[in-house]
Write an enzyme that holds these catalytic residues in place. Structure first.
Site, short mmCIF file in Angstrom:
data_model
loop_
_atom_site.label_atom_id
_atom_site.label_comp_id
_atom_site.label_asym_id
_atom_site.label_seq_id
_atom_site.Cartn_x
_atom_site.Cartn_y
_atom_site.Cartn_z
CG ASP A 77 -2.08 0.96 1.07
OD1 ASP A 77 -3.24 0.50 0.95
OD2 ASP A 77 -1.84 2.20 1.04
CB ILE A 78 0.81 4.26 -2.17
CG1 ILE A 78 1.90 5.16 -2.71
CG2 ILE A 78 -0.46 5.02 -1.89
CD1 ILE A 78 1.60 5.74 -4.09
CG ASN A 85 -12.37 -0.29 3.76
OD1 ASN A 85 -12.74 -0.68 4.87
ND2 ASN A 85 -11.19 0.28 3.57
N GLY A 89 -15.37 3.37 3.71
CA GLY A 89 -13.97 3.76 3.54
C GLY A 89 -13.37 3.34 2.22
CD GLN A 90 -14.82 -0.19 -2.69
OE1 GLN A 90 -15.98 -0.40 -2.31
NE2 GLN A 90 -14.27 -0.82 -3.70
CG HIS A 117 -8.61 -3.03 -2.53
ND1 HIS A 117 -9.55 -2.31 -3.24
CD2 HIS A 117 -8.42 -2.34 -1.38
CE1 HIS A 117 -9.89 -1.23 -2.56
NE2 HIS A 117 -9.23 -1.22 -1.41
CG HIS A 126 -6.99 -2.70 3.06
ND1 HIS A 126 -6.21 -1.58 2.86
CD2 HIS A 126 -8.20 -2.42 2.51
CE1 HIS A 126 -6.91 -0.66 2.21
NE2 HIS A 126 -8.13 -1.14 2.00
P1 AMP Z 1 -9.75 1.50 0.09
O1 AMP Z 1 -9.78 2.86 0.75
O2 AMP Z 1 -10.21 0.37 0.94
O3 AMP Z 1 -10.42 1.56 -1.26
O4 AMP Z 1 -8.21 1.19 -0.16
C1 AMP Z 1 -7.48 1.76 -1.20
C2 AMP Z 1 -6.04 1.68 -0.81
O5 AMP Z 1 -5.25 1.84 -1.97
C3 AMP Z 1 -5.58 2.75 0.18
O6 AMP Z 1 -5.08 2.14 1.36
C4 AMP Z 1 -4.52 3.53 -0.59
O7 AMP Z 1 -3.45 3.95 0.23
C5 AMP Z 1 -4.09 2.51 -1.62
N1 AMP Z 1 -3.53 3.07 -2.84
C6 AMP Z 1 -4.04 4.06 -3.59
N2 AMP Z 1 -3.27 4.30 -4.66
C7 AMP Z 1 -2.25 3.41 -4.59
C8 AMP Z 1 -1.10 3.15 -5.39
N3 AMP Z 1 -0.84 3.87 -6.51
N4 AMP Z 1 -0.25 2.17 -5.01
C9 AMP Z 1 -0.50 1.45 -3.89
N5 AMP Z 1 -1.55 1.65 -3.08
C10 AMP Z 1 -2.42 2.62 -3.43
#
Ligand code: AMP
Length: 113
Positions: A31-32, A86, A92-93, A99, A101
Site C-alpha cells: 500500500d502506498i 472496505n 472507507g472504500q 482488494h 487489505h
Molecule cells: P480503500 O480505501 O479500501 O479503497 O483502499 C485503497 C487503498 O489503496 C488505500 O489504502 C490507498 O493507500 C491505496 N492506494 C491508492 N493508490 C495506490 C497506489 N498507486 N499504489 C499502492 N496503493 C495505493
C-alpha cells in the site's frame, strides 16, 4: 472507454507499484500509504468493483486471494494479521476495484474506526 482503476493501471504496468507477488489471477502490492508496518493489498486482476458487485462466477477468486495471502504471510513468518475489505464509500472504500487489505506487525485495536 471506461477509465481504468488505479489498480488496473498497476496490473497493466501503466503506473509503477511495489508488486510483491503476481500470478495469472492476482497481484499483491505494498500500500502506498501504509497504516501498519506491513500493509499489503491483494487484488484480483478481474475488474470487480467491490464485494457488492461479485457474482457466483467470482467465488473462486476470493478463495484464491485468501490462499496467496496465507502463503505470503507464512513466507514472511508473520502469524498475526488482519484482513480488511472496505465496501462502499461510507465504509472507507476509495478505489473501486476489489482488494483485500493485509495489515500486520503492530497491535491492531478493536473495534476498528
Ligand atoms: P480503500 O480505501 O479500501 O479503497 O483502499 C485503497 C487503498 O489503496 C488505500 O489504502 C490507498 O493507500 C491505496 N492506494 C491508492 N493508490 C495506490 C497506489 N498507486 N499504489 C499502492 N496503493 C495505493
Amino acid at each position: 472507454m471506461k477509465e481504468k482503476s488505479i489498480f488496473k493501471k498497476i496490473i497493466d504496468r501503466d503506473i509503477p507499484a511495489n508488486i510483491i507477488y503476481e500470478d495469472d489471477l492476482s497481484i499483491i502490492i505494498e500500500d502506498i500509504s501504509p497504516q501498519a508496518p506491513i500493509h499489503f493489498l491483494a487484488i484480483p486482476k478481474k475488474e470487480i468493483k467491490g464485494i457488492s458487485d461479485m457474482t457466483e462466477a467470482d467465488t473462486d477468486i476470493i478463495g484464491h486471494l485468501m490462499l496467496i495471502i496465507k502463503k505470503q504471510m507464512a513466507d514472511k513468518d508473520i502469524k498475526d494479521y488482519r484482513l480488511v475489505v472496505n465496501n462502499g464509500s461510507e465504509a472507507g472504500q476509495t478505489v473501486f476495484h476489489l482488494h483485500i487489505h493485509v495489515l500486520a506487525n503492530r497491535t491492531l485495536g478493536w473495534p476498528p474506526g
